[in-house]
Design a protein around this motif. Sequence first.
Motif, PDB file in Angstrom:
ATOM      1  N   LEU A 298     -62.090  23.894 -50.583  1.00 36.39           N
ATOM      2  CA  LEU A 298     -62.057  25.306 -50.204  1.00 36.39           C
ATOM      3  C   LEU A 298     -63.447  25.941 -50.110  1.00 36.39           C
ATOM      4  CD1 LEU A 298     -58.893  26.741 -51.965  1.00 36.39           C
ATOM      5  CD2 LEU A 298     -59.292  26.398 -49.549  1.00 36.39           C
ATOM      6  N   PRO A 299     -64.368  25.712 -51.052  1.00 36.96           N
ATOM      7  CA  PRO A 299     -65.698  26.321 -50.894  1.00 36.96           C
ATOM      8  C   PRO A 299     -66.427  25.829 -49.638  1.00 36.96           C
ATOM      9  CG  PRO A 299     -65.395  25.599 -53.153  1.00 36.96           C
ATOM     10  CD  PRO A 299     -64.237  25.078 -52.364  1.00 36.96           C
ATOM     11  N   ASP A 300     -66.291  24.549 -49.334  1.00 40.38           N
ATOM     12  CA  ASP A 300     -66.928  24.022 -48.121  1.00 40.38           C
ATOM     13  C   ASP A 300     -66.311  24.642 -46.870  1.00 40.38           C
ATOM     14  OD1 ASP A 300     -68.601  22.404 -49.604  1.00 40.38           O
ATOM     15  OD2 ASP A 300     -67.234  20.671 -49.512  1.00 40.38           O
ATOM     16  N   ALA A 301     -65.000  24.796 -46.883  1.00 42.83           N
ATOM     17  CA  ALA A 301     -64.328  25.390 -45.730  1.00 42.83           C
ATOM     18  C   ALA A 301     -64.757  26.848 -45.551  1.00 42.83           C
ATOM     19  CB  ALA A 301     -62.816  25.297 -45.892  1.00 42.83           C
ATOM     20  N   ALA A 302     -64.843  27.592 -46.645  1.00 42.45           N
ATOM     21  CA  ALA A 302     -65.262  28.992 -46.563  1.00 42.45           C
ATOM     22  C   ALA A 302     -66.710  29.087 -46.085  1.00 42.45           C
ATOM     23  CB  ALA A 302     -65.104  29.662 -47.922  1.00 42.45           C
ATOM     24  N   ARG A 303     -67.553  28.185 -46.546  1.00 42.13           N
ATOM     25  CA  ARG A 303     -68.958  28.178 -46.132  1.00 42.13           C
ATOM     26  C   ARG A 303     -69.078  27.899 -44.631  1.00 42.13           C
ATOM     27  NH1 ARG A 303     -70.625  24.379 -49.566  1.00 42.13           N
ATOM     28  NH2 ARG A 303     -70.419  25.848 -51.264  1.00 42.13           N
ATOM     29  N   SER A 304     -68.328  26.934 -44.140  1.00 43.18           N
ATOM     30  CA  SER A 304     -68.410  26.611 -42.712  1.00 43.18           C
ATOM     31  C   SER A 304     -67.834  27.738 -41.853  1.00 43.18           C
ATOM     32  CB  SER A 304     -67.699  25.296 -42.421  1.00 43.18           C
ATOM     33  OG  SER A 304     -66.316  25.426 -42.607  1.00 43.18           O
ATOM     34  N   ILE A 305     -66.813  28.405 -42.342  1.00 47.27           N
ATOM     35  CA  ILE A 305     -66.270  29.552 -41.603  1.00 47.27           C
ATOM     36  C   ILE A 305     -67.303  30.673 -41.552  1.00 47.27           C
ATOM     37  CG2 ILE A 305     -64.536  31.394 -41.691  1.00 47.27           C
ATOM     38  CD1 ILE A 305     -62.545  29.293 -42.700  1.00 47.27           C
ATOM     39  N   GLY A 306     -68.002  30.903 -42.663  1.00 52.95           N
ATOM     40  CA  GLY A 306     -69.049  31.932 -42.690  1.00 52.95           C
ATOM     41  C   GLY A 306     -70.173  31.612 -41.717  1.00 52.95           C
ATOM     42  N   ARG A 307     -70.598  30.350 -41.675  1.00 53.54           N
ATOM     43  CA  ARG A 307     -71.644  29.951 -40.722  1.00 53.54           C
ATOM     44  C   ARG A 307     -71.183  30.158 -39.287  1.00 53.54           C
ATOM     45  NH1 ARG A 307     -72.765  24.389 -43.597  1.00 53.54           N
ATOM     46  NH2 ARG A 307     -74.018  25.103 -45.346  1.00 53.54           N
ATOM     47  N   SER A 308     -69.958  29.772 -39.024  1.00 49.74           N
ATOM     48  CA  SER A 308     -69.424  29.928 -37.670  1.00 49.74           C
ATOM     49  C   SER A 308     -69.382  31.394 -37.262  1.00 49.74           C
ATOM     50  CB  SER A 308     -68.022  29.328 -37.574  1.00 49.74           C
ATOM     51  OG  SER A 308     -68.046  27.961 -37.882  1.00 49.74           O
ATOM     52  N   MET A 309     -69.001  32.256 -38.181  1.00 50.76           N
ATOM     53  CA  MET A 309     -68.952  33.690 -37.875  1.00 50.76           C
ATOM     54  C   MET A 309     -70.355  34.237 -37.604  1.00 50.76           C
ATOM     55  SD  MET A 309     -65.875  34.657 -37.711  1.00 50.76           S
ATOM     56  CE  MET A 309     -66.127  36.408 -37.693  1.00 50.76           C
ATOM     57  N   ARG A 310     -71.352  33.800 -38.387  1.00 54.67           N
ATOM     58  CA  ARG A 310     -72.727  34.255 -38.154  1.00 54.67           C
ATOM     59  C   ARG A 310     -73.231  33.802 -36.791  1.00 54.67           C
ATOM     60  NH1 ARG A 310     -75.291  31.672 -42.482  1.00 54.67           N
ATOM     61  NH2 ARG A 310     -73.569  31.867 -43.894  1.00 54.67           N
ATOM     62  N   ILE A 311     -72.965  32.571 -36.445  1.00 55.25           N
ATOM     63  CA  ILE A 311     -73.395  32.052 -35.139  1.00 55.25           C
ATOM     64  C   ILE A 311     -72.707  32.822 -34.020  1.00 55.25           C
ATOM     65  CG2 ILE A 311     -73.272  30.043 -33.614  1.00 55.25           C
ATOM     66  CD1 ILE A 311     -73.630  28.305 -36.141  1.00 55.25           C
ATOM     67  N   PHE A 312     -71.425  33.072 -34.185  1.00 49.77           N
ATOM     68  CA  PHE A 312     -70.674  33.804 -33.164  1.00 49.77           C
ATOM     69  C   PHE A 312     -71.236  35.207 -32.981  1.00 49.77           C
ATOM     70  CE2 PHE A 312     -67.061  36.551 -31.997  1.00 49.77           C
ATOM     71  CZ  PHE A 312     -66.747  35.988 -30.780  1.00 49.77           C
ATOM     72  N   LYS A 313     -71.517  35.896 -34.084  1.00 52.64           N
ATOM     73  CA  LYS A 313     -72.060  37.251 -33.994  1.00 52.64           C
ATOM     74  C   LYS A 313     -73.429  37.258 -33.327  1.00 52.64           C
ATOM     75  CE  LYS A 313     -69.657  39.254 -37.958  1.00 52.64           C
ATOM     76  NZ  LYS A 313     -69.812  39.823 -39.308  1.00 52.64           N
ATOM     77  N   SER A 314     -74.275  36.287 -33.668  1.00 54.70           N
ATOM     78  CA  SER A 314     -75.608  36.254 -33.056  1.00 54.70           C
ATOM     79  C   SER A 314     -75.513  35.965 -31.555  1.00 54.70           C
ATOM     80  CB  SER A 314     -76.493  35.217 -33.745  1.00 54.70           C
ATOM     81  OG  SER A 314     -76.012  33.912 -33.508  1.00 54.70           O
ATOM     82  N   GLU A 315     -74.578  35.116 -31.153  1.00 54.62           N
ATOM     83  CA  GLU A 315     -74.402  34.836 -29.725  1.00 54.62           C
ATOM     84  C   GLU A 315     -73.904  36.072 -28.981  1.00 54.62           C
ATOM     85  OE1 GLU A 315     -75.253  32.178 -27.965  1.00 54.62           O
ATOM     86  OE2 GLU A 315     -76.080  31.279 -29.769  1.00 54.62           O
TER      87      GLU A 315
END
Length: 103
Positions: A24-41
């Motif tokens: 679960l922590p790894d999944a939450a971390r990867s979701i957070g990274r994906s959201m940051r990348i999406f917002k920056s794009e």
Amino acid sequence: MSLGPWEIAIIVLLIIVLFGAKKLPDAARSIGRSMRIFKSEVKEMQKDDETPAQPEQQPQGYQHPQQIEAPQNLQQPNFQQHYQNQPQQPDYRQNYEDPNRTP
């Protein structure tokens, strides 16, 4: 239809059972990274829309294809003359007998 505390607890419990507490922590971390990348794009796309596009610079000596004049004295190839000068190939089909043919 709203979710009560028991429904939320059951959903959280199912997620923990399905994915495991270690993942679960790894999944939450990867979701957070994906959201940051999406917002920056999305921000980059909005910034690109706001800035006017600059025309590309052409290299020196470049002419647009419509500005180039075609040569006027081109000769068309004479295919008939070319084929008349070729040696005749023998026709091997004249004496061919099909070995699979039954009389």
